[in-house]
Write an enzyme that holds these catalytic residues in place. Structure first.
Site, PDB file in Angstrom:
ATOM      1  N   SER A  19      -6.876 -19.262   5.497  1.00  0.00           N
ATOM      2  CA  SER A  19      -8.286 -19.651   5.511  1.00  0.00           C
ATOM      3  C   SER A  19      -9.110 -18.519   6.104  1.00  0.00           C
ATOM      4  O   SER A  19      -9.078 -17.401   5.591  1.00  0.00           O
ATOM      5  CB  SER A  19      -8.433 -20.951   6.304  1.00  0.00           C
ATOM      6  OG  SER A  19      -9.747 -21.416   6.257  1.00  0.00           O
ATOM      7  N   HIS A  46      -8.888 -20.707   1.308  1.00  0.00           N
ATOM      8  CA  HIS A  46     -10.187 -21.392   1.323  1.00  0.00           C
ATOM      9  C   HIS A  46     -11.239 -20.331   1.085  1.00  0.00           C
ATOM     10  O   HIS A  46     -11.259 -19.316   1.761  1.00  0.00           O
ATOM     11  CB  HIS A  46     -10.453 -22.005   2.702  1.00  0.00           C
ATOM     12  CG  HIS A  46      -9.463 -23.064   3.061  1.00  0.00           C
ATOM     13  ND1 HIS A  46      -9.188 -23.387   4.364  1.00  0.00           N
ATOM     14  CD2 HIS A  46      -8.694 -23.867   2.298  1.00  0.00           C
ATOM     15  CE1 HIS A  46      -8.293 -24.365   4.390  1.00  0.00           C
ATOM     16  NE2 HIS A  46      -7.967 -24.666   3.155  1.00  0.00           N
ATOM     17  N   ASP A 139      -5.672 -27.236   8.187  1.00  0.00           N
ATOM     18  CA  ASP A 139      -5.096 -27.448   6.864  1.00  0.00           C
ATOM     19  C   ASP A 139      -3.735 -26.754   6.818  1.00  0.00           C
ATOM     20  O   ASP A 139      -3.545 -25.700   7.417  1.00  0.00           O
ATOM     21  CB  ASP A 139      -6.042 -26.878   5.796  1.00  0.00           C
ATOM     22  CG  ASP A 139      -5.681 -27.353   4.395  1.00  0.00           C
ATOM     23  OD1 ASP A 139      -4.910 -28.322   4.269  1.00  0.00           O
ATOM     24  OD2 ASP A 139      -6.190 -26.752   3.427  1.00  0.00           O
TER      25      ASP A 139
END
Ligand code: SAM
Lengths: 209, 276
Positions: A19, A46, A139
């Site tokens: 991310s 992401h 996540d």
């Protein structure tokens, strides 16, 4: 070395989740993977909703491996890196083809790392390596736990080398991680793990050199 | 490999068979990774011990089946999703549509209808409103009910306005809705041009002769075989020179019909059916 009787390749695929700080991390990791890398690599990063295929093309130009955006229903091929497209979850089917979904966000993200990891665990079972890199959320930790439950291998970037440590830290807290590796060494680690040059010694907390 | 894991895959297969036999909805050729994910999520939410228990309940409780049906049809949608697509429709498709004396546009798998209202706005601004009929179909009655209401959450308006502008909107998006507390009512004049109907792409037939068909983010849930079948259905439902629009990550490449269409816009999944 004496104990080279280890099975040749223990894994059929690698999934990577990253991310915040992802671009730098991928730029460091992916180019270091060898040209004859024997398994497919699926990556969820992401990113901003409007990101286009630029990242894939950029990485492709820097890597020995082919890097491309994942296309729905294509078969995952050895030596290819598949990036999840912006705004779609990436999933792996049992026949090892790739699927996309616009299903609701998971952990405020689409693509979400958990979605990739959990479906890949279903598809590959114990023959899967999950890698959680830098990020500012959690996540991937549920997904990594799932990979472990199915008998796969869990690798996490050493949080001290992460631009944002919370994602690797969350992953470390969520399950018993097999290897914690500094960013600069993950590429070499995967090369040796997959090309069969080191013994796959599970549950060592750090790789020794 | 854990046996639990294998067992749960078997249970999902049986559950889909049960749904088909009992209710006629055929999910057997949907992407299984995605189906499994949705079913497990429902199992978690209901606290059922396993998927077999879900199957039992679903066979004997139609209301519960409706919930599962809702789970299995991903309904996430938005107005002017992928603004670049709408921009391309304005620039490249509108001139083609304008050559027809009457224009019928079918949105298949329209979910709660946001796409239809978006297209109605676009074609109104293009001056084609007088000779227009839009059809929105889905196999999920619950989303169709919502679609007919023409109400969107007020908190989505900011994003929709942004999408509308980036999609080439020539007016002000606020012309098209009235905000009331947390809801925004879409302009009733938009509704007049739209007909919502139940249609199942897997089990139902040709819907009528269309000048344009839009089916976005539906085929990604289908196996390649099923995709082929549905694209054939679209081919048969289009007039010559008709337009087919797919989602930004879908394509005709494996449909077996790619050579019957030409790609109209580079980088967008907008195709035109060949004249011959
Ligand atoms: C992700 S939504 C796409 C909505 C919209 N087209 C968009 O792109 O924003 C997918 C829709 O396809 C519908 N769908 C799935 N299978 C279908 C089928 N066999 N027949 C008709 N509609 C179906 C679902 O109910 C859902 O509303």
């Amino acid at each position: 070395m004496a104990q080279r009787e280890q099975k040749k390749i223990a894994y059929d695929a690698i999934v990577i989740g990253v991310s915040f700080g992802g671009l730098q991390a991928l730029l460091s990791l992916l180019p270091s993977l060898g040209a004859d890398f024997p398994v497919p690599i699926m990556v969820v990063q992401h990113h901003a909703a409007q990101a286009d295929d630029f990242l894939a093309r950029h990485l492709d130009s820097l890597c020995q491996l082919q890097v491309k955006m994942a296309e729905e229903k294509e078969m995952a091929q050895a030596g290819v890196v598949y990036l999840a497209p912006a705004n779609y979850h990436l999933l792996v089917e049992d026949n090892q083809s790739l699927s996309l979904s616009v299903d609701e966000k998971v952990n405020f993200a689409r693509p979400a790392i958990d979605v990739l990891f959990e479906s890949a665990a279903d598809a590959y079972g114990a023959r899967l390596v999950g890698v959680v890199l830098t990020g500012a959320n959690n996540d991937g930790s549920k997904g990594l736990r799932c990979i472990k439950e199915y008998g796969g291998l869990a690798v996490v970037q050493d949080p001290q080398t992460a631009e944002a440590p919370s994602m690797p830290e969350a992953a470390l807290a969520a399950c018993e991680v097999d290897h914690v590796v500094p960013l600069a060494e993950i590429g070499a680690f995967l090369n040796t793990l997959l090309m069969g040059k080191i013994k796959d010694e599970r549950r060592t907390s750090n790789i020794q050199h | 490999m854990t046996t639990d894991h294998e067992t749960s895959k078997i249970e999902v297969t049986l559950l889909l068979e049960a749904i088909y036999l009992k209710y006629g909805y055929d999910f057997r050729n949907y992407s299984s990774a995605h189906i499994r994910r949705r079913i497990r999520r429902r199992q978690e939410l209901t606290g059922m011990e396993n998927i077999s228990a879900m199957q039992h309940r679903l066979l004997h409780d139609e209301e519960f089946f409706q919930t599962v049906l809702y789970d299995l049809s991903i309904n996430v949608t938005e107005m002017f999703r992928d603004p670049a697509f709408y921009l391309a429709v304005r620039e490249k498709v509108v001139p083609i549509l304008a050559t027809h004396s009457f224009i019928k546009v079918w949105h298949a798998g329209c979910s709660t209808g946001e796409e239809l209202y978006s297209m109605a706005i676009l074609l109104k601004e293009a001056g084609l409103y007088d000779r227009l009929q839009l059809y929105g179909t889905d196999f999920n009655e619950l989303v169709l009910q919502k679609a007919r209401e023409g109400i969107v959450p007020a908190k989505a308006i900011k994003d929709y306005t942004d999408n509308y502008q980036r999609g080439g909107g020539i007016s002000s998006f606020s012309d098209y809705y009235t905000a009331k507390y947390e809801r925004a009512l879409l302009a009733p004049e938009l509704k007049k041009k739209i007909l919502f109907a139940n249609h199942n792409l897997v089990t139902d037939q040709v819907f009528g002769e269309m000048q344009m068909i839009v089916c976005r983010n539906v085929l990604i849930y289908f196996s390649r075989e099923l995709q082929k079948k549905v694209i054939t259905l679209f081919y048969d439902s289009l007039c010559r020179g008709g337009i087919l629009c797919l989602g930004s990550r879908e394509s005709l490449q494996f449909s077996g019909l790619a050579d019957r269409f030409s790609q109209l816009v580079d980088g967008e999944q907008i195709y035109q059916k060949m004249y011959e």
